[in-house]
Design a protein around this motif. Structure first.
Motif, PDB file in Angstrom:
ATOM      1  N   ARG A  15       0.844  -1.198   0.000  1.00 34.28           N
ATOM      2  CA  ARG A  15       0.000   0.000   0.000  1.00 34.28           C
ATOM      3  C   ARG A  15       0.873   1.239   0.000  1.00 34.28           C
ATOM      4  O   ARG A  15       1.934   1.273   0.613  1.00 34.28           O
ATOM      5  CB  ARG A  15      -0.884   0.006   1.248  1.00 34.28           C
ATOM      6  CG  ARG A  15      -1.804   1.204   1.365  1.00 34.28           C
ATOM      7  CD  ARG A  15      -2.577   1.230   2.683  1.00 34.28           C
ATOM      8  NE  ARG A  15      -1.738   1.291   3.859  1.00 34.28           N
ATOM      9  CZ  ARG A  15      -1.120   2.400   4.301  1.00 34.28           C
ATOM     10  NH1 ARG A  15      -1.237   3.529   3.652  1.00 34.28           N
ATOM     11  NH2 ARG A  15      -0.397   2.361   5.409  1.00 34.28           N
ATOM     12  N   THR A  16       0.405   2.278  -0.710  1.00 32.63           N
ATOM     13  CA  THR A  16       1.033   3.595  -0.648  1.00 32.63           C
ATOM     14  C   THR A  16      -0.036   4.633  -0.345  1.00 32.63           C
ATOM     15  O   THR A  16      -1.200   4.455  -0.700  1.00 32.63           O
ATOM     16  CB  THR A  16       1.756   3.969  -1.958  1.00 32.63           C
ATOM     17  OG1 THR A  16       0.809   3.981  -3.024  1.00 32.63           O
ATOM     18  CG2 THR A  16       2.875   2.997  -2.272  1.00 32.63           C
ATOM     19  N   SER A  17       0.367   5.704   0.298  1.00 30.54           N
ATOM     20  CA  SER A  17      -0.584   6.734   0.728  1.00 30.54           C
ATOM     21  C   SER A  17      -0.997   7.650  -0.424  1.00 30.54           C
ATOM     22  O   SER A  17      -0.296   7.783  -1.424  1.00 30.54           O
ATOM     23  CB  SER A  17       0.020   7.567   1.864  1.00 30.54           C
ATOM     24  OG  SER A  17       1.194   8.224   1.444  1.00 30.54           O
ATOM     25  N   ASP A  18      -2.143   8.295  -0.221  1.00 37.78           N
ATOM     26  CA  ASP A  18      -2.671   9.249  -1.191  1.00 37.78           C
ATOM     27  C   ASP A  18      -2.157  10.656  -0.907  1.00 37.78           C
ATOM     28  O   ASP A  18      -1.755  11.372  -1.819  1.00 37.78           O
ATOM     29  CB  ASP A  18      -4.206   9.220  -1.156  1.00 37.78           C
ATOM     30  CG  ASP A  18      -4.845  10.158  -2.156  1.00 37.78           C
ATOM     31  OD1 ASP A  18      -4.177  10.551  -3.132  1.00 37.78           O
ATOM     32  OD2 ASP A  18      -6.010  10.520  -1.959  1.00 37.78           O
ATOM     33  N   ASN A  19      -2.175  11.057   0.360  1.00 37.30           N
ATOM     34  CA  ASN A  19      -1.783  12.417   0.701  1.00 37.30           C
ATOM     35  C   ASN A  19      -0.975  12.395   1.991  1.00 37.30           C
ATOM     36  O   ASN A  19      -1.558  12.131   3.045  1.00 37.30           O
ATOM     37  CB  ASN A  19      -3.024  13.289   0.858  1.00 37.30           C
ATOM     38  CG  ASN A  19      -2.683  14.750   0.981  1.00 37.30           C
ATOM     39  OD1 ASN A  19      -1.569  15.166   0.702  1.00 37.30           O
ATOM     40  ND2 ASN A  19      -3.654  15.525   1.413  1.00 37.30           N
ATOM     41  N   PRO A  20       0.313  12.595   1.934  1.00 40.00           N
ATOM     42  CA  PRO A  20       1.068  12.910   0.733  1.00 40.00           C
ATOM     43  C   PRO A  20       1.405  11.647  -0.066  1.00 40.00           C
ATOM     44  O   PRO A  20       1.391  10.542   0.479  1.00 40.00           O
ATOM     45  CB  PRO A  20       2.340  13.563   1.263  1.00 40.00           C
ATOM     46  CG  PRO A  20       2.544  12.940   2.610  1.00 40.00           C
ATOM     47  CD  PRO A  20       1.150  12.677   3.135  1.00 40.00           C
ATOM     48  N   ARG A  21       1.705  11.829  -1.334  1.00 43.67           N
ATOM     49  CA  ARG A  21       2.135  10.727  -2.194  1.00 43.67           C
ATOM     50  C   ARG A  21       3.520  10.257  -1.756  1.00 43.67           C
ATOM     51  O   ARG A  21       4.283  11.004  -1.150  1.00 43.67           O
ATOM     52  CB  ARG A  21       2.189  11.178  -3.659  1.00 43.67           C
ATOM     53  CG  ARG A  21       0.860  11.695  -4.197  1.00 43.67           C
ATOM     54  CD  ARG A  21      -0.110  10.553  -4.474  1.00 43.67           C
ATOM     55  NE  ARG A  21      -1.464  10.982  -4.714  1.00 43.67           N
ATOM     56  CZ  ARG A  21      -1.964  11.293  -5.898  1.00 43.67           C
ATOM     57  NH1 ARG A  21      -1.208  11.292  -6.968  1.00 43.67           N
ATOM     58  NH2 ARG A  21      -3.234  11.627  -6.011  1.00 43.67           N
ATOM     59  N   CYS A  22       3.832   9.025  -2.083  1.00 46.60           N
ATOM     60  CA  CYS A  22       5.130   8.457  -1.719  1.00 46.60           C
ATOM     61  C   CYS A  22       6.207   8.868  -2.720  1.00 46.60           C
ATOM     62  O   CYS A  22       6.021   8.738  -3.930  1.00 46.60           O
ATOM     63  CB  CYS A  22       5.068   6.938  -1.656  1.00 46.60           C
ATOM     64  SG  CYS A  22       4.138   6.316  -0.246  1.00 46.60           S
ATOM     65  N   VAL A  23       7.301   9.350  -2.188  1.00 43.92           N
ATOM     66  CA  VAL A  23       8.505   9.605  -2.960  1.00 43.92           C
ATOM     67  C   VAL A  23       9.624   8.826  -2.284  1.00 43.92           C
ATOM     68  O   VAL A  23       9.825   8.949  -1.075  1.00 43.92           O
ATOM     69  CB  VAL A  23       8.856  11.111  -3.030  1.00 43.92           C
ATOM     70  CG1 VAL A  23      10.157  11.322  -3.772  1.00 43.92           C
ATOM     71  CG2 VAL A  23       7.730  11.894  -3.694  1.00 43.92           C
ATOM     72  N   TRP A  24      10.309   8.001  -3.065  1.00 40.13           N
ATOM     73  CA  TRP A  24      11.338   7.110  -2.566  1.00 40.13           C
ATOM     74  C   TRP A  24      12.688   7.472  -3.180  1.00 40.13           C
ATOM     75  O   TRP A  24      12.750   7.901  -4.318  1.00 40.13           O
ATOM     76  CB  TRP A  24      11.054   5.668  -2.984  1.00 40.13           C
ATOM     77  CG  TRP A  24       9.674   5.157  -2.807  1.00 40.13           C
ATOM     78  CD1 TRP A  24       8.572   5.435  -3.566  1.00 40.13           C
ATOM     79  CD2 TRP A  24       9.222   4.235  -1.819  1.00 40.13           C
ATOM     80  NE1 TRP A  24       7.483   4.740  -3.109  1.00 40.13           N
ATOM     81  CE2 TRP A  24       7.852   3.991  -2.034  1.00 40.13           C
ATOM     82  CE3 TRP A  24       9.875   3.572  -0.768  1.00 40.13           C
ATOM     83  CZ2 TRP A  24       7.115   3.132  -1.247  1.00 40.13           C
ATOM     84  CZ3 TRP A  24       9.128   2.708   0.016  1.00 40.13           C
ATOM     85  CH2 TRP A  24       7.764   2.491  -0.214  1.00 40.13           C
ATOM     86  N   LEU A  25      13.754   7.200  -2.444  1.00 42.05           N
ATOM     87  CA  LEU A  25      15.099   7.235  -2.979  1.00 42.05           C
ATOM     88  C   LEU A  25      15.678   5.851  -2.736  1.00 42.05           C
ATOM     89  O   LEU A  25      15.650   5.355  -1.595  1.00 42.05           O
ATOM     90  CB  LEU A  25      15.953   8.296  -2.281  1.00 42.05           C
ATOM     91  CG  LEU A  25      17.359   8.458  -2.863  1.00 42.05           C
ATOM     92  CD1 LEU A  25      17.286   9.102  -4.248  1.00 42.05           C
ATOM     93  CD2 LEU A  25      18.222   9.293  -1.940  1.00 42.05           C
ATOM     94  N   THR A  26      16.143   5.195  -3.791  1.00 45.50           N
ATOM     95  CA  THR A  26      16.675   3.839  -3.665  1.00 45.50           C
ATOM     96  C   THR A  26      18.080   3.775  -4.246  1.00 45.50           C
ATOM     97  O   THR A  26      18.392   4.452  -5.225  1.00 45.50           O
ATOM     98  CB  THR A  26      15.775   2.804  -4.380  1.00 45.50           C
ATOM     99  OG1 THR A  26      15.659   3.148  -5.763  1.00 45.50           O
ATOM    100  CG2 THR A  26      14.391   2.755  -3.759  1.00 45.50           C
ATOM    101  N   VAL A  27      18.908   2.963  -3.621  1.00 45.24           N
ATOM    102  CA  VAL A  27      20.257   2.721  -4.111  1.00 45.24           C
ATOM    103  C   VAL A  27      20.405   1.219  -4.282  1.00 45.24           C
ATOM    104  O   VAL A  27      20.150   0.458  -3.345  1.00 45.24           O
ATOM    105  CB  VAL A  27      21.321   3.247  -3.118  1.00 45.24           C
ATOM    106  CG1 VAL A  27      22.725   2.970  -3.642  1.00 45.24           C
ATOM    107  CG2 VAL A  27      21.119   4.734  -2.842  1.00 45.24           C
ATOM    108  N   PHE A  28      20.804   0.794  -5.483  1.00 44.53           N
ATOM    109  CA  PHE A  28      20.992  -0.613  -5.799  1.00 44.53           C
ATOM    110  C   PHE A  28      22.476  -0.886  -6.015  1.00 44.53           C
ATOM    111  O   PHE A  28      23.178  -0.064  -6.595  1.00 44.53           O
ATOM    112  CB  PHE A  28      20.250  -0.985  -7.090  1.00 44.53           C
ATOM    113  CG  PHE A  28      18.766  -0.861  -6.997  1.00 44.53           C
ATOM    114  CD1 PHE A  28      17.974  -1.935  -6.612  1.00 44.53           C
ATOM    115  CD2 PHE A  28      18.138   0.339  -7.314  1.00 44.53           C
ATOM    116  CE1 PHE A  28      16.602  -1.820  -6.542  1.00 44.53           C
ATOM    117  CE2 PHE A  28      16.755   0.465  -7.246  1.00 44.53           C
ATOM    118  CZ  PHE A  28      15.991  -0.618  -6.855  1.00 44.53           C
ATOM    119  N   GLY A  29      22.943  -2.043  -5.554  1.00 44.06           N
ATOM    120  CA  GLY A  29      24.334  -2.407  -5.791  1.00 44.06           C
ATOM    121  C   GLY A  29      24.735  -3.617  -4.980  1.00 44.06           C
ATOM    122  O   GLY A  29      23.894  -4.307  -4.395  1.00 44.06           O
TER     123      GLY A  29
END
Length: 115
Positions: A92-106
């Motif tokens: 699930r993700t929220s409506d207000n506020p919307r989800c903003v993610w920062l991801t690092v892969f490695g």
């Protein structure tokens, strides 16, 4: 020099998809930094990735589910490291506020952090 705003997605709402992914930086091998904008949704697809993933939720609220049926609620500022080959999905993700993610892969096997 390159610069931008992590919260400015220009047109992400027009994609018709629940999530918008953008690679901000690539480095050796498959290493990369991405930002993700999530429309509100539930029951996302399962991921089982070949690389480790650092996840930081910058805004919104979300629930992640893992293959063992455990769930983790995240709010703005929460982070986690998901080891490679760990099946997971966004429930699930929220409506207000919307989800903003920062991801690092490695490959984090040779890294250490004091987080």
């Amino acid at each position: 020099m390159k610069h931008g705003n992590i919260f400015s997605f220009g047109g992400a709402d027009d994609s018709g998809k629940p999530e918008f992914f953008e690679t901000l930086l690539k480095f050796s091998g498959t290493g990369r930094v991405e930002r993700i904008y999530s429309e509100p949704y539930s029951d996302g697809q399962w991921y089982d990735q070949d690389e480790d993933e650092f996840v930081l939720l910058l805004s919104g609220e979300s629930v992640l589910e893992f293959a063992d049926s455990s769930k983790l609620e995240l709010g703005a500022g929460d982070w986690l490291v998901i080891d490679r080959r760990t099946a997971h999905r966004v429930v699930r993700t929220s409506d207000n506020p919307r989800c903003v993610w920062l991801t690092v892969f490695g490959d984090f096997s040779e890294m250490s952090a004091n987080l």
